[in-house]
Enzyme design. Structure first.
Site, PDB file in Angstrom:
ATOM      1  N   ASN A  14      -4.901   3.024   7.430  1.00 53.94           N
ATOM      2  CA  ASN A  14      -6.137   2.495   6.850  1.00 53.94           C
ATOM      3  C   ASN A  14      -6.595   1.370   7.775  1.00 53.94           C
ATOM      4  O   ASN A  14      -6.003   0.307   7.795  1.00 53.94           O
ATOM      5  CB  ASN A  14      -5.839   1.966   5.437  1.00 53.94           C
ATOM      6  CG  ASN A  14      -7.015   1.214   4.844  1.00 53.94           C
ATOM      7  OD1 ASN A  14      -8.143   1.306   5.339  1.00 53.94           O
ATOM      8  ND2 ASN A  14      -6.765   0.467   3.770  1.00 53.94           N
ATOM      9  N   TRP A  15      -7.649   1.667   8.537  1.00 60.53           N
ATOM     10  CA  TRP A  15      -8.067   0.698   9.550  1.00 60.53           C
ATOM     11  C   TRP A  15      -8.884  -0.461   8.992  1.00 60.53           C
ATOM     12  O   TRP A  15      -9.204  -1.403   9.719  1.00 60.53           O
ATOM     13  CB  TRP A  15      -8.877   1.404  10.636  1.00 60.53           C
ATOM     14  CG  TRP A  15      -8.026   2.160  11.605  1.00 60.53           C
ATOM     15  CD1 TRP A  15      -6.655   2.217  11.641  1.00 60.53           C
ATOM     16  CD2 TRP A  15      -8.483   2.955  12.709  1.00 60.53           C
ATOM     17  NE1 TRP A  15      -6.250   3.003  12.685  1.00 60.53           N
ATOM     18  CE2 TRP A  15      -7.345   3.465  13.358  1.00 60.53           C
ATOM     19  CE3 TRP A  15      -9.746   3.295  13.201  1.00 60.53           C
ATOM     20  CZ2 TRP A  15      -7.441   4.293  14.479  1.00 60.53           C
ATOM     21  CZ3 TRP A  15      -9.845   4.116  14.311  1.00 60.53           C
ATOM     22  CH2 TRP A  15      -8.691   4.606  14.939  1.00 60.53           C
ATOM     23  N   LYS A  16      -9.328  -0.353   7.760  1.00 60.15           N
ATOM     24  CA  LYS A  16     -10.167  -1.403   7.164  1.00 60.15           C
ATOM     25  C   LYS A  16     -11.382  -1.658   8.078  1.00 60.15           C
ATOM     26  O   LYS A  16     -11.875  -0.709   8.688  1.00 60.15           O
ATOM     27  CB  LYS A  16      -9.340  -2.659   6.894  1.00 60.15           C
ATOM     28  CG  LYS A  16      -8.058  -2.290   6.129  1.00 60.15           C
ATOM     29  CD  LYS A  16      -7.296  -3.426   5.562  1.00 60.15           C
ATOM     30  CE  LYS A  16      -6.075  -2.885   4.840  1.00 60.15           C
ATOM     31  NZ  LYS A  16      -5.315  -3.885   4.128  1.00 60.15           N
ATOM     32  N   HIS A 101      -8.699   1.150  -3.617  1.00 60.79           N
ATOM     33  CA  HIS A 101      -7.850   0.246  -2.830  1.00 60.79           C
ATOM     34  C   HIS A 101      -7.918  -1.157  -3.440  1.00 60.79           C
ATOM     35  O   HIS A 101      -8.960  -1.560  -3.967  1.00 60.79           O
ATOM     36  CB  HIS A 101      -8.331   0.219  -1.378  1.00 60.79           C
ATOM     37  CG  HIS A 101      -7.397  -0.532  -0.488  1.00 60.79           C
ATOM     38  ND1 HIS A 101      -7.435  -1.904  -0.386  1.00 60.79           N
ATOM     39  CD2 HIS A 101      -6.377  -0.116   0.297  1.00 60.79           C
ATOM     40  CE1 HIS A 101      -6.473  -2.300   0.437  1.00 60.79           C
ATOM     41  NE2 HIS A 101      -5.813  -1.230   0.873  1.00 60.79           N
ATOM     42  N   GLU A 103      -8.291  -3.978  -2.213  1.00 60.38           N
ATOM     43  CA  GLU A 103      -9.381  -4.840  -1.727  1.00 60.38           C
ATOM     44  C   GLU A 103     -10.704  -4.472  -2.398  1.00 60.38           C
ATOM     45  O   GLU A 103     -11.550  -5.332  -2.643  1.00 60.38           O
ATOM     46  CB  GLU A 103      -9.471  -4.765  -0.191  1.00 60.38           C
ATOM     47  CG  GLU A 103      -8.341  -5.582   0.441  1.00 60.38           C
ATOM     48  CD  GLU A 103      -7.802  -5.033   1.751  1.00 60.38           C
ATOM     49  OE1 GLU A 103      -8.486  -4.234   2.416  1.00 60.38           O
ATOM     50  OE2 GLU A 103      -6.658  -5.403   2.105  1.00 60.38           O
ATOM     51  N   GLU A 173       0.581   0.790  -4.137  1.00 60.85           N
ATOM     52  CA  GLU A 173       0.538  -0.369  -3.248  1.00 60.85           C
ATOM     53  C   GLU A 173       0.592  -1.636  -4.096  1.00 60.85           C
ATOM     54  O   GLU A 173      -0.433  -2.040  -4.673  1.00 60.85           O
ATOM     55  CB  GLU A 173      -0.772  -0.379  -2.451  1.00 60.85           C
ATOM     56  CG  GLU A 173      -0.940   0.808  -1.532  1.00 60.85           C
ATOM     57  CD  GLU A 173      -1.913   0.500  -0.404  1.00 60.85           C
ATOM     58  OE1 GLU A 173      -1.509   0.573   0.751  1.00 60.85           O
ATOM     59  OE2 GLU A 173      -3.078   0.166  -0.682  1.00 60.85           O
ATOM     60  N   GLY A 179      -0.760  -6.778   3.297  1.00 64.59           N
ATOM     61  CA  GLY A 179      -1.152  -7.752   4.311  1.00 64.59           C
ATOM     62  C   GLY A 179      -0.411  -9.079   4.219  1.00 64.59           C
ATOM     63  O   GLY A 179      -0.809 -10.060   4.835  1.00 64.59           O
ATOM     64  N   SER A 219       2.482  -3.784   3.808  1.00 64.14           N
ATOM     65  CA  SER A 219       3.304  -4.361   4.877  1.00 64.14           C
ATOM     66  C   SER A 219       4.348  -3.398   5.450  1.00 64.14           C
ATOM     67  O   SER A 219       5.453  -3.813   5.802  1.00 64.14           O
ATOM     68  CB  SER A 219       3.976  -5.653   4.392  1.00 64.14           C
ATOM     69  OG  SER A 219       2.997  -6.604   4.051  1.00 64.14           O
ATOM     70  N   GLY A 240      -1.746  -0.314   6.724  1.00 67.30           N
ATOM     71  CA  GLY A 240      -2.914  -1.084   7.160  1.00 67.30           C
ATOM     72  C   GLY A 240      -2.696  -1.642   8.556  1.00 67.30           C
ATOM     73  O   GLY A 240      -2.839  -0.951   9.563  1.00 67.30           O
ATOM     74  N   GLY A 241      -2.276  -2.901   8.627  1.00 62.31           N
ATOM     75  CA  GLY A 241      -2.116  -3.611   9.902  1.00 62.31           C
ATOM     76  C   GLY A 241      -1.374  -2.824  10.973  1.00 62.31           C
ATOM     77  O   GLY A 241      -1.826  -2.764  12.131  1.00 62.31           O
TER      78      GLY A 241
HETATM   79  P1  PGA Z   1      -0.925  -3.518   5.143  1.00 62.20           P
HETATM   80  O1  PGA Z   1      -2.112  -2.812   4.302  1.00 62.20           O
HETATM   81  O2  PGA Z   1      -0.051  -2.393   5.677  1.00 62.20           O
HETATM   82  O3  PGA Z   1      -1.617  -4.278   6.220  1.00 62.20           O
HETATM   83  O4  PGA Z   1      -0.166  -4.379   4.190  1.00 62.20           O
HETATM   84  C1  PGA Z   1      -1.877  -1.700   3.484  1.00 62.20           C
HETATM   85  C2  PGA Z   1      -3.164  -1.239   2.862  1.00 62.20           C
HETATM   86  O5  PGA Z   1      -4.052  -2.089   2.649  1.00 62.20           O
HETATM   87  O6  PGA Z   1      -3.341  -0.052   2.553  1.00 62.20           O
END
Ligand code: PGA
Length: 271
Positions: A14-16, A101, A103, A173, A179, A219, A240-241
């Site tokens: 997930n590149w956001k 998600h 966010e 999640e 994050g 994470s 994500g990251g």
């Molecule tokens: P993260 O993000 O791996 O950076 O914690 C996961 C996500 O938001 O799906």
């Protein structure tokens, strides 16, 4: 405990709000040859603007990498400035869409009713929903994990048929792990996943609940991917990251392939 091989392994990035069109294309050009023989399916949820060109690039590379979006509107079309419709994503070549998600839930205040409408719309347009669920730290500390997961799943899936649910992917999640560098312990992760599967069993029946993929997210890094993926009810990862660098993402993919091969070998020995 090891992975359940009845279910595929799906590793999603997930590149956001990261990467331009050129960066996206160069990422997949490097990644595609590395995953040619991957037993784990590879998904990437990328910015809207990069979907079309990256899909074209993947066609030229004859890659099985699956591209998707990170959000969409629940309406078919309309006067909704700044929004994007499922049909537009499909036309650009997206095959799946992340919905719910944390966010979107917490930063953009999306509620369960809206997420439900988005899931319905995505299914209607044949865009695979990747539905995220998860509790906040406060909810975990108040012992509300079961209540929150049950509520999020039941409201997102309200009125859907088992067949529709079988076309979805789920991602557990924990909000406090996204994050933050904090990861759920294997016990916390496995028990939340088993809980999600038992709620899905009640909603859609055992056969579907046994088949659907439930990814873990929050994470995930090469250092913790093997332990997480070795758990019985964890069928993949939402990253994500660590999905922003080809090196790290492909490292996690090769670990996922190793976990799957090990589970296959174990199955050969025991059958
Ligand atoms: P993260 O993000 O791996 O950076 O914690 C996961 C996500 O938001 O799906």
């Amino acid at each position: 405990m090891s992975q359940n091989l009845l279910r595929p392994t799906i590793i999603a990035g997930n590149w956001k709000m990261y990467k331009t069109i050129e960066e996206a294309k160069s990422f997949v050009e490097t990644l595609a040859p590395l995953i040619k023989r991957s037993q784990a399916a590879v998904y990437l949820a990328i910015p809207f603007t990069a979907i079309y060109s990256t899909v074209q690039c993947l066609k030229e590379l004859k890659s099985s990498l699956v591209l998707g979006a990170q959000n969409m509107n629940d309406a078919t079309e309309g006067a909704f400035t700044g929004e994007i419709a499922a049909t537009m994503l499909k036309e650009a070549g997206a095959q799946f869409v992340i919905l719910g998600h944390s966010e979107r839930r917490h930063v953009f205040h999306e509620d369960d009713a809206l997420i439900h409408r988005k899931v319905r719309r995505a299914l209607m347009e044949d865009l695979q929903p990747l539905l995220c669920i998860g509790e906040t730290l406060e909810q975990r500390e108040k012992d509300e994990v079961e209540r929150v997961l049950s509520h999020q799943l039941r409201s997102a899936l309200a009125d859907l048929s088992p067949e529709e649910i079988s076309r979805m992917i789920f991602a557990y999640e924990p909000v406090w792990a996204i994050g933050t560098g904090k990861v759920a312990t294997p016990d916390e992760a496995q028990s939340a996943h088993a809980l999600c599967r038992s709620i899905l069993r009640e909603i859609a029946g055992s056969e579907i609940a046994e088949k659907v993929v439930i990814q873990y997210g929050g994470s995930v890094k090469p250092e913790n991917a093997t332990d997480i993926l070795s758990l019985e009810d964890i069928d993949g990862l939402l990253i994500g990251g660590a999905s922003l660098s080809v090196e790290t993402f492909s490292q996690i993919l090769s670990l996922a392939n190793k976990v799957r091969s090990k589970a296959l070998k174990k199955m050969d020995v025991t059958t």
